[in-house]
Scaffold this active site. Structure first.
Site, PDB file in Angstrom:
ATOM      1  N   SER A 130      -5.665   1.774   0.970  1.00 11.28           N
ATOM      2  CA  SER A 130      -4.962   2.172  -0.081  1.00 11.28           C
ATOM      3  C   SER A 130      -5.169   3.394  -0.931  1.00 11.28           C
ATOM      4  O   SER A 130      -6.434   3.559  -0.955  1.00 11.28           O
ATOM      5  CB  SER A 130      -4.500   1.103  -0.884  1.00 11.28           C
ATOM      6  OG  SER A 130      -3.782   1.509  -2.074  1.00 11.28           O
ATOM      7  N   TYR A 154      -7.772  -6.155  -6.775  1.00 12.61           N
ATOM      8  CA  TYR A 154      -7.123  -5.770  -5.662  1.00 12.61           C
ATOM      9  C   TYR A 154      -7.618  -4.693  -4.999  1.00 12.61           C
ATOM     10  O   TYR A 154      -8.188  -4.523  -3.825  1.00 12.61           O
ATOM     11  CB  TYR A 154      -5.728  -5.405  -5.842  1.00 12.61           C
ATOM     12  CG  TYR A 154      -4.932  -4.596  -4.920  1.00 12.61           C
ATOM     13  CD1 TYR A 154      -4.591  -5.365  -3.600  1.00 12.61           C
ATOM     14  CD2 TYR A 154      -4.487  -3.254  -4.915  1.00 12.61           C
ATOM     15  CE1 TYR A 154      -3.726  -4.461  -2.745  1.00 12.61           C
ATOM     16  CE2 TYR A 154      -3.943  -2.739  -3.736  1.00 12.61           C
ATOM     17  CZ  TYR A 154      -3.601  -3.484  -2.708  1.00 12.61           C
ATOM     18  OH  TYR A 154      -3.099  -2.739  -1.627  1.00 12.61           O
ATOM     19  N   LYS A 158      -9.982  -3.582  -1.193  1.00 12.80           N
ATOM     20  CA  LYS A 158      -9.395  -2.675  -0.291  1.00 12.80           C
ATOM     21  C   LYS A 158     -10.969  -1.794   0.049  1.00 12.80           C
ATOM     22  O   LYS A 158     -11.418  -1.570   1.185  1.00 12.80           O
ATOM     23  CB  LYS A 158      -8.565  -1.859  -0.752  1.00 12.80           C
ATOM     24  CG  LYS A 158      -7.233  -2.145  -0.694  1.00 12.80           C
ATOM     25  CD  LYS A 158      -6.755  -2.626   0.876  1.00 12.80           C
ATOM     26  CE  LYS A 158      -5.343  -3.454   0.712  1.00 12.80           C
ATOM     27  NZ  LYS A 158      -5.114  -4.076   1.943  1.00 12.80           N
TER      28      LYS A 158
HETATM   29  P1  NAD Z   1       3.784  -7.556   1.792  1.00 17.30           P
HETATM   30  O1  NAD Z   1       3.462  -8.447   0.859  1.00 17.30           O
HETATM   31  O2  NAD Z   1       5.113  -7.158   2.182  1.00 17.30           O
HETATM   32  O3  NAD Z   1       2.936  -7.672   3.315  1.00 17.30           O
HETATM   33  C1  NAD Z   1       1.941  -8.679   3.387  1.00 17.30           C
HETATM   34  C2  NAD Z   1       2.088  -9.711   4.454  1.00 17.30           C
HETATM   35  O4  NAD Z   1       0.915 -10.394   4.567  1.00 17.30           O
HETATM   36  C3  NAD Z   1       3.037 -10.730   3.825  1.00 17.30           C
HETATM   37  O5  NAD Z   1       4.176 -10.920   4.847  1.00 17.30           O
HETATM   38  C4  NAD Z   1       2.343 -11.822   3.339  1.00 17.30           C
HETATM   39  O6  NAD Z   1       3.053 -13.012   3.675  1.00 17.30           O
HETATM   40  C5  NAD Z   1       1.224 -11.677   4.438  1.00 17.30           C
HETATM   41  N1  NAD Z   1       0.221 -12.531   4.177  1.00 17.30           N
HETATM   42  C6  NAD Z   1      -0.624 -12.168   2.977  1.00 17.30           C
HETATM   43  N2  NAD Z   1      -1.901 -13.192   2.997  1.00 17.30           N
HETATM   44  C7  NAD Z   1      -1.822 -13.611   4.278  1.00 17.30           C
HETATM   45  C8  NAD Z   1      -2.860 -14.528   4.876  1.00 17.30           C
HETATM   46  N3  NAD Z   1      -3.767 -15.028   4.375  1.00 17.30           N
HETATM   47  N4  NAD Z   1      -2.367 -15.085   6.212  1.00 17.30           N
HETATM   48  C9  NAD Z   1      -1.179 -14.760   6.875  1.00 17.30           C
HETATM   49  N5  NAD Z   1      -0.423 -13.707   6.163  1.00 17.30           N
HETATM   50  C10 NAD Z   1      -0.743 -13.151   4.850  1.00 17.30           C
HETATM   51  O7  NAD Z   1       2.906  -6.065   1.437  1.00 17.30           O
HETATM   52  P2  NAD Z   1       3.126  -4.574   2.183  1.00 17.30           P
HETATM   53  O8  NAD Z   1       3.664  -3.563   1.033  1.00 17.30           O
HETATM   54  O9  NAD Z   1       3.899  -4.658   3.571  1.00 17.30           O
HETATM   55  O10 NAD Z   1       1.487  -4.268   2.481  1.00 17.30           O
HETATM   56  C11 NAD Z   1       0.916  -4.445   3.688  1.00 17.30           C
HETATM   57  C12 NAD Z   1      -0.287  -4.026   3.582  1.00 17.30           C
HETATM   58  O11 NAD Z   1      -0.506  -2.816   3.106  1.00 17.30           O
HETATM   59  C13 NAD Z   1      -1.251  -4.944   2.321  1.00 17.30           C
HETATM   60  O12 NAD Z   1      -2.556  -5.040   2.904  1.00 17.30           O
HETATM   61  C14 NAD Z   1      -1.203  -3.960   1.319  1.00 17.30           C
HETATM   62  O13 NAD Z   1      -2.462  -4.266   0.584  1.00 17.30           O
HETATM   63  C15 NAD Z   1      -1.298  -2.633   2.200  1.00 17.30           C
HETATM   64  N6  NAD Z   1      -0.757  -1.639   1.061  1.00 17.30           N
HETATM   65  C16 NAD Z   1       0.381  -1.682   0.619  1.00 17.30           C
HETATM   66  C17 NAD Z   1       0.895  -0.558  -0.251  1.00 17.30           C
HETATM   67  C18 NAD Z   1       2.366  -0.706  -0.940  1.00 17.30           C
HETATM   68  O14 NAD Z   1       2.583  -0.208  -1.864  1.00 17.30           O
HETATM   69  N7  NAD Z   1       3.193  -1.421  -0.131  1.00 17.30           N
HETATM   70  C19 NAD Z   1       0.097   0.591  -0.509  1.00 17.30           C
HETATM   71  C20 NAD Z   1      -1.170   0.716   0.036  1.00 17.30           C
HETATM   72  C21 NAD Z   1      -1.790  -0.280   0.891  1.00 17.30           C
HETATM   73  C1  WQD Z   2       4.241   4.407  -9.528  1.00 18.38           C
HETATM   74  C2  WQD Z   2       4.438   5.401 -10.893  1.00 18.38           C
HETATM   75  C3  WQD Z   2       4.035   4.263 -12.941  1.00 18.38           C
HETATM   76  C4  WQD Z   2       6.929   0.740 -12.409  1.00 18.38           C
HETATM   77  C5  WQD Z   2       0.526   0.860  -6.905  1.00 18.38           C
HETATM   78  C6  WQD Z   2      -0.804   0.322  -6.607  1.00 18.38           C
HETATM   79  C7  WQD Z   2      -1.438   0.757  -5.497  1.00 18.38           C
HETATM   80  C8  WQD Z   2      -0.496   1.013  -4.152  1.00 18.38           C
HETATM   81  C9  WQD Z   2       0.812   1.216  -4.616  1.00 18.38           C
HETATM   82  C10 WQD Z   2      -1.203  -0.905  -2.822  1.00 18.38           C
HETATM   83  C11 WQD Z   2       3.575   5.124 -11.931  1.00 18.38           C
HETATM   84  C12 WQD Z   2       5.423   4.249 -12.758  1.00 18.38           C
HETATM   85  C13 WQD Z   2       6.036   2.137 -12.223  1.00 18.38           C
HETATM   86  C14 WQD Z   2       7.718   0.876 -13.537  1.00 18.38           C
HETATM   87  C15 WQD Z   2       7.275   2.932 -14.152  1.00 18.38           C
HETATM   88  N1  WQD Z   2      -0.250  -0.338  -3.794  1.00 18.38           N
HETATM   89  N2  WQD Z   2       6.210   3.077 -13.095  1.00 18.38           N
HETATM   90  N3  WQD Z   2       7.867   2.128 -14.283  1.00 18.38           N
HETATM   91  O1  WQD Z   2       0.644   2.610  -9.520  1.00 18.38           O
HETATM   92  O2  WQD Z   2       1.012   4.402  -7.835  1.00 18.38           O
HETATM   93  O3  WQD Z   2       0.367   2.168  -6.955  1.00 18.38           O
HETATM   94  O4  WQD Z   2       1.391   0.633  -5.706  1.00 18.38           O
HETATM   95  O5  WQD Z   2      -2.000  -0.719  -2.692  1.00 18.38           O
HETATM   96  O6  WQD Z   2      -2.649   0.233  -5.173  1.00 18.38           O
HETATM   97  O7  WQD Z   2      -1.487   0.472  -7.812  1.00 18.38           O
HETATM   98  O8  WQD Z   2       2.756   2.646  -7.787  1.00 18.38           O
HETATM   99  O9  WQD Z   2       5.070   2.050  -7.837  1.00 18.38           O
HETATM  100  O10 WQD Z   2       3.434   0.741  -9.442  1.00 18.38           O
HETATM  101  O11 WQD Z   2       3.921   3.178  -9.958  1.00 18.38           O
HETATM  102  O12 WQD Z   2       7.240   4.102 -15.052  1.00 18.38           O
HETATM  103  O13 WQD Z   2       8.359  -0.167 -13.851  1.00 18.38           O
HETATM  104  O14 WQD Z   2       5.827   4.799 -11.616  1.00 18.38           O
HETATM  105  O15 WQD Z   2       3.300   4.203 -14.544  1.00 18.38           O
HETATM  106  O16 WQD Z   2       3.287   6.396 -12.523  1.00 18.38           O
HETATM  107  P1  WQD Z   2       1.272   2.977  -8.074  1.00 18.38           P
HETATM  108  P2  WQD Z   2       3.773   2.070  -8.698  1.00 18.38           P
END
Ligand code: NAD
Ligand code: WQD
Length: 348
Positions: A130, A154, A158
């Site tokens: 991430s 969190y 990562k």
């Molecule tokens: P999500 O929660 O929709 O998907 C994650 C999936 O993993 C879920 O279906 C959950 O049920 C499953 N899961 C969690 N723990 C588990 C376990 N112990 N065993 C089996 N299954 C398990 O989230 P997402 O947005 O699709 O994210 C996927 C990956 O990408 C995550 O690792 C997340 O940290 C990473 N990521 C997401 C974002 C984002 O903004 N969505 C950004 C950066 C990184």
């Molecule tokens: C985006 C912008 C907020 C909600 C997070 C995690 C990061 C990654 C992605 C997994 C920011 C603003 C948000 C609201 C708002 N996930 N905001 N009102 O913070 O960039 O990243 O999700 O890895 O690790 O930290 O994403 O969508 O939460 O926020 O004003 O109700 O929207 O302040 O500027 P962020 P976000």
């Protein structure tokens, strides 16, 4: 040579389900393991509907990746060419209150997975990292060489998993790792069949906007209007989830490059969009007014974060195709078809 087999952990989730569609379309045999802790099996049913005959190449197992015997059974049944590892908990605020739960799920889960992979001789992994590992970057765009930090448990998971992969590769160069640092994925499959369905109140901006638009939340709180940005609100690199999914098939192809070791790539668009700009694009796409409540900054939030994209373009031959308008259109299409997310059971 037969089709390549890929294990996808967390494949019922938001990014995972979109990636599974791309994998099946590209001809991979795909096995999904997911404990459904933050997802629904309906997502798997919908994926099958989207890919037609290719659905025969998909199997799903409700398994927690910390359940080693269950995971071993999966590896005993199929010889995998690679693993894409999405499974993990991802709510930043929750991780601050329940750090042990995050270390247990994300770190122990990944260690268990890596151990089973080693036992069965599958040493190719694509990992969901991430942009959070850049913390509050001193400058933008963020290149892969920027210093790394963790602002919350969190983010620490990562960073720790990235470091584990680097250490494992240093100890055994048979391993191949691609660490993908996602920026802010939004949008949904253009069909509106699959999309993000957060359990509880959404933490992230786009799912919150969506819930305001469909009447599930009264207004959007804008966290901070005094940043040094174009309009005072935070700036992020929003990327269409389908582009992100394509980044995974590009990474899988790269894993067959004999010169790859442990490599990290940003997956972003390279463009910064403010909170107010995203709201305005969504209003345009949906025809809905999003009431705003301007409040103070959210603790731990960075001001401006967007990706340097050159490395992924050059080495993965991948570039995001979609813009903010496309992302908002597809988000709204998903929202209109599924205002309350996936049904508990598919009725049709
Ligand atoms: P999500 O929660 O929709 O998907 C994650 C999936 O993993 C879920 O279906 C959950 O049920 C499953 N899961 C969690 N723990 C588990 C376990 N112990 N065993 C089996 N299954 C398990 O989230 P997402 O947005 O699709 O994210 C996927 C990956 O990408 C995550 O690792 C997340 O940290 C990473 N990521 C997401 C974002 C984002 O903004 N969505 C950004 C950066 C990184
Ligand atoms: C985006 C912008 C907020 C909600 C997070 C995690 C990061 C990654 C992605 C997994 C920011 C603003 C948000 C609201 C708002 N996930 N905001 N009102 O913070 O960039 O990243 O999700 O890895 O690790 O930290 O994403 O969508 O939460 O926020 O004003 O109700 O929207 O302040 O500027 P962020 P976000």
């Amino acid at each position: 040579m037969g089709a390549l087999s890929v294990l996808v952990t967390g494949g019922a989730g938001y990014i995972g389900s979109h990636t599974v569609v791309q994998l099946l379309k590209d001809g991979y045999k795909t096995v999904v393991v997911d404990n459904l802790g933050n997802s629904s099996e309906v997502a798997i049913t919908r994926v099958k509907e989207l890919v037609g005959d290719r659905a025969n190449n998909l199997s799903f197992h409700q398994i927690d990746i910390r359940d080693k015997p269950a995971l071993e059974q999966i590896f005993a049944n199929t010889k995998f060419d690679a693993v894409i590892h999405f499974a993990g908990l991802k709510a930043v605020g929750e991780s601050v209150h329940k750090p042990l739960m995050y270390f247990d799920n994300n770190i122990i889960g990944t260690i268990t997975l890596l151990e089973v992979m080693a036992t069965y001789g599958c040493k190719k992994l694509v990992f969901s990292s991430s942009a959070t590992v850049y913390g509050w970057p001193k400058e933008v765009p963020c290149t892969e060489e920027f210093p790394l930090s963790a602002a919350n448990p969190y983010g620490r998971t990562k960073l720790m998993i990235e470091d584990m992969c680097r250490d494992i590769y240093a100890s055994d160069s048979d391993w191949k790792f691609i660490l993908l640092r996602y920026f802010n994925p939004i949008g949904a499959h253009p069909s509106g069949h699959i999309g993000e369905d957060p359990h509880g109140t959404p933490n992230n901006l786009m799912p919150f906007i969506q819930q305001v638009a469909v009447g599930r939340q009264p207004a959007l709180q804008v966290f901070g209007t005094d940043y040094s940005t174009k309009d005072g609100t935070g700036v992020r690199d929003y990327i269409h989830v389908v582009d992100l999914a394509d980044g995974h098939t590009a990474a899988l192809s790269k894993l067959s490059d004999p010169n790859i070791g442990c490599e990290v790539y940003n997956l972003g668009t390279g463009k910064g969009t403010s909170v107010l700009e995203l709201v305005s694009a969504f209003e345009k796409a949906s025809g809905k007014k999003i009431p705003l409540v301007k409040t103070g900054r959210r603790p731990g939030d960075a001001e401006i974060v967007y990706a340097a994209t050159a490395k992924a373009e050059r080495e993965l031959n991948w570039k995001a195709k979609y813009g903010i308008e496309d992302m908002c259109r597809d988000q709204w299409n998903w929202a209109c078809k599924n205002p309350y997310g996936y049904p508990t059971q598919e009725t049709n």
